[in-house]
Scaffold this active site. Structure first.
Site, PDB file in Angstrom:
ATOM      1  N   ASN A  69       0.877  -1.402   0.016  1.00  0.00           N
ATOM      2  CA  ASN A  69       0.135   0.143  -0.173  1.00  0.00           C
ATOM      3  C   ASN A  69       0.773   1.324  -0.149  1.00  0.00           C
ATOM      4  O   ASN A  69       0.435   2.268   0.563  1.00  0.00           O
ATOM      5  CB  ASN A  69      -0.889  -0.017   1.275  1.00  0.00           C
ATOM      6  CG  ASN A  69      -1.799  -1.273   1.237  1.00  0.00           C
ATOM      7  OD1 ASN A  69      -2.148  -1.604   0.207  1.00  0.00           O
ATOM      8  ND2 ASN A  69      -2.139  -1.755   2.231  1.00  0.00           N
ATOM      9  N   ARG A  70       1.959   1.236  -0.708  1.00  0.00           N
ATOM     10  CA  ARG A  70       3.104   2.400  -0.484  1.00  0.00           C
ATOM     11  C   ARG A  70       3.325   2.865   0.718  1.00  0.00           C
ATOM     12  O   ARG A  70       3.741   3.908   0.970  1.00  0.00           O
ATOM     13  CB  ARG A  70       2.348   3.494  -1.570  1.00  0.00           C
ATOM     14  CG  ARG A  70       2.219   3.073  -2.805  1.00  0.00           C
ATOM     15  CD  ARG A  70       3.426   2.453  -3.742  1.00  0.00           C
ATOM     16  NE  ARG A  70       3.050   2.136  -5.028  1.00  0.00           N
ATOM     17  CZ  ARG A  70       3.221   0.815  -5.498  1.00  0.00           C
ATOM     18  NH1 ARG A  70       3.402  -0.108  -4.561  1.00  0.00           N
ATOM     19  NH2 ARG A  70       2.931   0.668  -6.699  1.00  0.00           N
TER      20      ARG A  70
END
Ligand SMILES: Cc1cc2nc3c(=O)[nH]c(=O)nc-3n(C[C@H](O)[C@H](O)[C@H](O)COP(=O)(O)O)c2cc1C
Length: 217
Positions: free
Chosen positions: A189-190
């Site tokens: 999810n970065r």
């Protein structure tokens, strides 16, 4: 160009402050050894960033050829664009990307020429043809065509046939003395992990203690 639309998951493995040693240069060595074990192609390749006398930035790949408690060693032509830039402004950056491991190391610091004897030692360890190539290429200068370049190499091969090749004065090593070393680990999810070591060099070049901080991804 499918890659432009991919959204890779960089995995769950965390990089925690407790996973890193107190000395970032030692930590870098540990990650380089892990990159070698993971069969990364040219794990010692990094992107070297320089800023020239016109404040123009330029990046190119070079190979790390040594690392010790002073810093990071690479070798090149001192009259190349990178050499001219370092002469005008010693501030440099180095980016190591071990993408299949979801790892990156970013270094900032100052580059200084190593002592001639150290450049001699490294030059002496290179294969004969690589040594000849240092005499045959005025790195970063234009040349009319490939044939002219091949001629320069052939002439130098003949000149040094069966002989030891001395190091050209314009070719040698630089040491990047780091003031900032960031360890980056990709996460899902970065929400990546970034842990940065920072220190300063005083007027004599002596470093302060490393300070550690976590950066937002
Ligand atoms: C994988 C790889 C490794 C390289 N290693 C070096 C190196 O160690 N030293 C070097 O001078 N150039 C190396 N080069 C070439 C540089 O990227 C660059 O073309 C050259 O140094 C001239 O750069 P400059 O004109 O900005 O000075 C390498 C290129 C690649 C792709």
């Amino acid at each position: 160009m499918d890659s432009l639309n991919r959204h890779e998951d960089y995995g769950q493995e965390a990089l925690d402050e407790t996973h890193l040693g107190a000395d970032p240069i030692e930590q870098f060595k540990a990650w380089l050894i892990e990159a070698e074990a993971a069969d990364i192609y040219e794990p010692n390749a990094f992107v070297l960033g320089t800023v020239d006398e016109l404040n123009q930035s330029r990046s190119r790949t070079v190979l790390l050829k040594g690392v010790d408690n002073r810093g990071f060693f690479f070798a090149t032509n001192y009259l190349s664009r990178k050499g001219e830039a370092v002469a005008a402004n010693p501030s440099v950056s180095a980016a190591f990307g071990w993408y299949s491991m979801y790892r990156q190391v970013l270094i900032q610091g100052v580059a200084e020429k190593v002592a001639p004897a150290e450049s001699d030692d490294y030059f002496g360890s290179r294969p004969h043809e690589s040594q000849v190539a240092a005499w045959s290429s005025h790195q970063s200068q234009p040349i009319n065509n490939r044939a002219a370049l091949d001629d320069q190499f052939s002439e130098a091969l003949t000149k040094f046939d069966g002989q030891d090749v001395p190091r050209p004065e314009y070719w040698g090593g630089y040491l990047i003395i780091p003031t900032r070393i960031e360890f980056w680990k990709g996460r899902s999810n970065r929400m990546h992990d970034r842990i940065e070591f920072v220190r300063e060099l005083d007027v004599t070049g002596a470093p302060t203690e490393w300070k550690v901080q976590r950066l937002q991804p």
